[in-house]
Design an enzyme around this catalytic site. Structure first.
Site, mmCIF file in Angstrom:
data_model
loop_
_atom_site.group_PDB
_atom_site.id
_atom_site.type_symbol
_atom_site.label_atom_id
_atom_site.label_comp_id
_atom_site.label_asym_id
_atom_site.label_seq_id
_atom_site.Cartn_x
_atom_site.Cartn_y
_atom_site.Cartn_z
ATOM 1 N N GLN A 120 -1.023 -11.766 -1.856
ATOM 2 C CA GLN A 120 -0.074 -11.529 -0.761
ATOM 3 C C GLN A 120 -0.827 -10.935 0.429
ATOM 4 O OE1 GLN A 120 2.595 -8.386 -1.756
ATOM 5 N NE2 GLN A 120 4.171 -8.981 -0.319
ATOM 6 N N SER A 123 0.273 -6.859 4.606
ATOM 7 C CA SER A 123 -0.038 -5.594 5.286
ATOM 8 C C SER A 123 -1.290 -5.709 6.148
ATOM 9 C CB SER A 123 -0.263 -4.486 4.256
ATOM 10 O OG SER A 123 0.829 -4.401 3.384
ATOM 11 N N GLU A 238 9.749 -9.213 -4.709
ATOM 12 C CA GLU A 238 8.723 -8.252 -5.145
ATOM 13 C C GLU A 238 9.380 -6.959 -5.635
ATOM 14 O OE1 GLU A 238 5.948 -6.959 -2.098
ATOM 15 O OE2 GLU A 238 4.508 -6.340 -3.638
ATOM 16 N N GLU A 374 10.283 5.969 0.919
ATOM 17 C CA GLU A 374 11.062 6.317 2.125
ATOM 18 C C GLU A 374 11.732 5.064 2.691
ATOM 19 O OE1 GLU A 374 7.827 7.282 1.672
ATOM 20 O OE2 GLU A 374 8.335 9.343 1.150
HETATM 21 C C1 LIG Z 1 -1.554 -0.420 -5.089
HETATM 22 C C2 LIG Z 1 -1.115 -1.117 -3.840
HETATM 23 C C3 LIG Z 1 -1.101 -2.500 -3.802
HETATM 24 C C4 LIG Z 1 -0.703 -3.169 -2.647
HETATM 25 N N1 LIG Z 1 -0.762 -4.532 -2.628
HETATM 26 C C5 LIG Z 1 -0.484 -5.196 -1.479
HETATM 27 C C6 LIG Z 1 -0.644 -6.616 -1.424
HETATM 28 O O1 LIG Z 1 -1.024 -7.271 -2.411
HETATM 29 N N2 LIG Z 1 -0.404 -7.235 -0.259
HETATM 30 C C7 LIG Z 1 0.001 -6.575 0.858
HETATM 31 O O2 LIG Z 1 0.208 -7.208 1.889
HETATM 32 N N3 LIG Z 1 0.149 -5.207 0.849
HETATM 33 C C8 LIG Z 1 -0.085 -4.517 -0.299
HETATM 34 N N4 LIG Z 1 0.056 -3.140 -0.337
HETATM 35 C C9 LIG Z 1 0.404 -2.437 0.900
HETATM 36 C C10 LIG Z 1 1.785 -1.807 0.903
HETATM 37 O O3 LIG Z 1 2.789 -2.782 1.049
HETATM 38 C C11 LIG Z 1 1.798 -0.803 2.074
HETATM 39 O O4 LIG Z 1 0.861 0.211 1.764
HETATM 40 C C12 LIG Z 1 3.158 -0.178 2.292
HETATM 41 O O5 LIG Z 1 4.072 -1.131 2.785
HETATM 42 C C13 LIG Z 1 3.087 1.015 3.274
HETATM 43 O O6 LIG Z 1 2.428 0.674 4.438
HETATM 44 P P1 LIG Z 1 1.230 1.586 4.998
HETATM 45 O O7 LIG Z 1 0.276 1.829 3.893
HETATM 46 O O8 LIG Z 1 0.733 0.954 6.249
HETATM 47 O O9 LIG Z 1 1.896 2.986 5.339
HETATM 48 P P2 LIG Z 1 2.732 3.356 6.631
HETATM 49 O O10 LIG Z 1 3.717 2.291 6.916
HETATM 50 O O11 LIG Z 1 1.784 3.721 7.736
HETATM 51 O O12 LIG Z 1 3.510 4.644 6.155
HETATM 52 C C14 LIG Z 1 2.914 5.942 6.105
HETATM 53 C C15 LIG Z 1 3.987 6.942 5.663
HETATM 54 O O13 LIG Z 1 5.054 6.971 6.641
HETATM 55 C C16 LIG Z 1 6.302 6.699 6.005
HETATM 56 N N5 LIG Z 1 7.139 5.897 6.909
HETATM 57 C C17 LIG Z 1 6.757 4.823 7.645
HETATM 58 N N6 LIG Z 1 7.792 4.331 8.332
HETATM 59 C C18 LIG Z 1 8.873 5.104 8.029
HETATM 60 C C19 LIG Z 1 10.245 5.094 8.398
HETATM 61 N N7 LIG Z 1 10.712 4.171 9.240
HETATM 62 N N8 LIG Z 1 11.069 6.021 7.859
HETATM 63 C C20 LIG Z 1 10.606 6.958 6.993
HETATM 64 N N9 LIG Z 1 9.293 7.031 6.597
HETATM 65 C C21 LIG Z 1 8.450 6.108 7.107
HETATM 66 C C22 LIG Z 1 5.943 5.901 4.763
HETATM 67 O O14 LIG Z 1 6.966 5.980 3.784
HETATM 68 C C23 LIG Z 1 4.648 6.548 4.339
HETATM 69 O O15 LIG Z 1 4.913 7.709 3.596
HETATM 70 C C24 LIG Z 1 -0.311 -2.442 -1.495
HETATM 71 C C25 LIG Z 1 -0.314 -1.046 -1.517
HETATM 72 C C26 LIG Z 1 -0.710 -0.384 -2.679
HETATM 73 C C27 LIG Z 1 -0.714 1.116 -2.684
#
Ligand SMILES: Cc1cc2nc3c(=O)[nH]c(=O)nc-3n(C[C@H](O)[C@H](O)[C@H](O)COP(=O)(O)OP(=O)(O)OC[C@H]3O[C@@H](n4cnc5c(N)ncnc54)[C@H](O)[C@@H]3O)c2cc1C
Length: 405
Positions: A120, A123, A238, A374
């Site tokens: 996928q 991100s 998912e 969240e």
């Molecule tokens: C083990 C693992 C596997 C993954 N595998 C994939 C994959 O295969 N493909 C892929 O595309 N992605 C993958 N991901 C990525 C995952 O989907 C993202 O990490 C996730 O969506 C959060 O995005 P971010 O890390 O950019 O955090 P951010 O979006 O920057 O968030 C940072 C913090 O702010 C909070 N936050 C952000 N916006 C809001 C809001 N509007 N209201 C309240 N709180 C908020 C979040 O909850 C978090 O605590 C994976 C992640 C992990 C940990």
């Protein structure tokens, strides 16, 4: 609420049972290679039973899939490799819902057999929770698209043949409107996959750089500009799959069984810890029953926002269970875990017996992957409880004009 799936005889159940008997009369699943067995299963409409006939299904209710899985397991069929998770649970429903017949014909069968492993590519460094803000660009060039950008946290991308790729095709549209979804060939010379090491020491996921990757328009899934809607199908599936994994298992199995096992082996049993264990056991059972109820209610097609309930509870509960496992182990929790960097070929949502040291670390990711807790709470508040939405100041602004780092 019964403990088992309701399989009362009706025309669809009969159809599935007859298809299963005909399949097992012709095929011995344990005697074939996984690819041969899964290919024959696809051709018999027993891959995803709710998909249309000719595309791996029989067009029946999704819950009858559990009947198929159980019967084939009893007949000695091997379980799918862990690496098929993204294809079976995410890409399959997305392709069948939004792909043209040509795309469905080309992509679904090798996805089900495991000849093509999927990952996928959603991100990005600047777009996780705010997926619609993503920057990876796709520009049309004849009957191809040229893609440039960076994706991140891409689980098993190092093993993948195909990627579910969301790109920005019209930067002048508001962020949700200018997106387009493709099936990208991970073997294209412009695709570079680099490992990212996790807290467990393993590198299950990656960052993926896309440089002048040429994607045929024929590999587009959904209309140009409709990528947000297509992505939602992927994400809803998912969340339901991550959260609902325990629904078809017996009572008391999964991570809670590990906590019970450690508890049973303890000589000094603390009543406060017993209390915590019992609360988590009840929560695990409640989640299992909720999952059963949700799957029994699904009449057709893709799950909705209710999958966020399962995903949220699974994530928070899993973290609490593995934390309790370490508390129960006491000082023994500090030894016997090896942080050596490894390339993983499994998606570590749950661990085998004895793996609670690693799983304590791995489960920290449960409340991030597939959407953070969240964000699940926001979805539940807004889409299920009808509470007022968050202020979204950039919703109608052209993406190109939205301030970014
Ligand atoms: C083990 C693992 C596997 C993954 N595998 C994939 C994959 O295969 N493909 C892929 O595309 N992605 C993958 N991901 C990525 C995952 O989907 C993202 O990490 C996730 O969506 C959060 O995005 P971010 O890390 O950019 O955090 P951010 O979006 O920057 O968030 C940072 C913090 O702010 C909070 N936050 C952000 N916006 C809001 C809001 N509007 N209201 C309240 N709180 C908020 C979040 O909850 C978090 O605590 C994976 C992640 C992990 C940990």
């Amino acid at each position: 609420m019964t403990d088992t799936l309701d399989t009362a005889v009706d025309p669809e159940t009969t159809e599935v049972e007859e298809a299963l008997e005909a399949f097992l009369a012709a095929i011995d699943p344990s005697a074939l290679s996984p690819v041969e067995y899964r290919g024959a299963r696809y051709d018999a409409g027993l891959a995803w039973v709710h998909f249309p006939e000719g595309f791996g299904g029989l067009g029946v209710r999704p819950k009858l899939q559990a009947v198929v899985e159980r019967r084939l397991r009893e007949a000695g069929a091997p379980p799918p490799a862990d690496t098929l998770f993204f294809g079976l649970a995410l890409a399959g429903p997305t392709v069948v819902t939004h792909g043209s017949d040509d795309v469905r014909h080309r992509l679904l069968r090798p996805m089900f057999t495991g000849e093509e492993v999927w990952c996928q590519l959603f991100s990005e460094p600047g777009a996780g929770s705010d997926l619609a803000g993503l920057s990876t660009r796709a520009v049309k060039d004849g009957d191809e698209w040229v893609v440039n950008g960076q994706k991140v946290w891409n689980t098993i991308a190092h093993l993948a043949d195909r990627g579910m790729l969301v790109t920005r095709t019209d930067p002048d549209q508001p962020k949700h409107k200018g997106l387009t979804y493709f099936a990208v060939d991970m073997h294209d010379p412009g695709v570079e996959v680099r490992p990212l090491r996790q807290i467990t020491g393993e590198a299950e996921f990656n960052e993926v750089y896309l440089t002048d990757v040429r994607v045929p328009d024929a590999d587009r899934i959904g209309d140009v500009g409709d990528g947000w809607r297509v992505s939602m199908t992927t994400l809803m599936n998912e969340r339901t799959t991550i959260g609902g994994g325990g629904g078809t298992r017996p009572r008391g199995s999964g991570p809670i069984a590990e906590a019970m096992r450690i508890w049973a082996a303890k000589s000094d049993k603390d009543p406060v810890e017993r209390d915590k264990l019992m609360k988590l056991w009840i929560e695990a059972e409640t989640l299992r029953l909720t999952t059963l109820r949700a799957s029994a209610a699904a009449r057709a097609g893709n799950p909705g926002p209710e999958g966020s309930v399962l995903k949220l509870r699974f994530a928070e509960m899993n973290k609490a269970i593995y934390e309790l496992c370490l508390d129960l182990l006491g000082p023994a929790a500090l030894v016997d875990y090896d942080y050596t960097m490894r390339r993983s070929d499994i998606i570590g949502l749950e661990g085998p017996p004895g793996a609670s040291r690693k799983m304590f670390l791995r489960s920290r990711a449960n409340s991030i992957e597939g959407g953070t807790s969240e964000i699940m709470r926001n979805i539940l508040g807004e889409r299920m409880l009808g509470l007022p939405g968050e202020p979204r100041t950039d919703k109608d602004q052209p993406w190109i004009d939205v301030p970014r780092n």
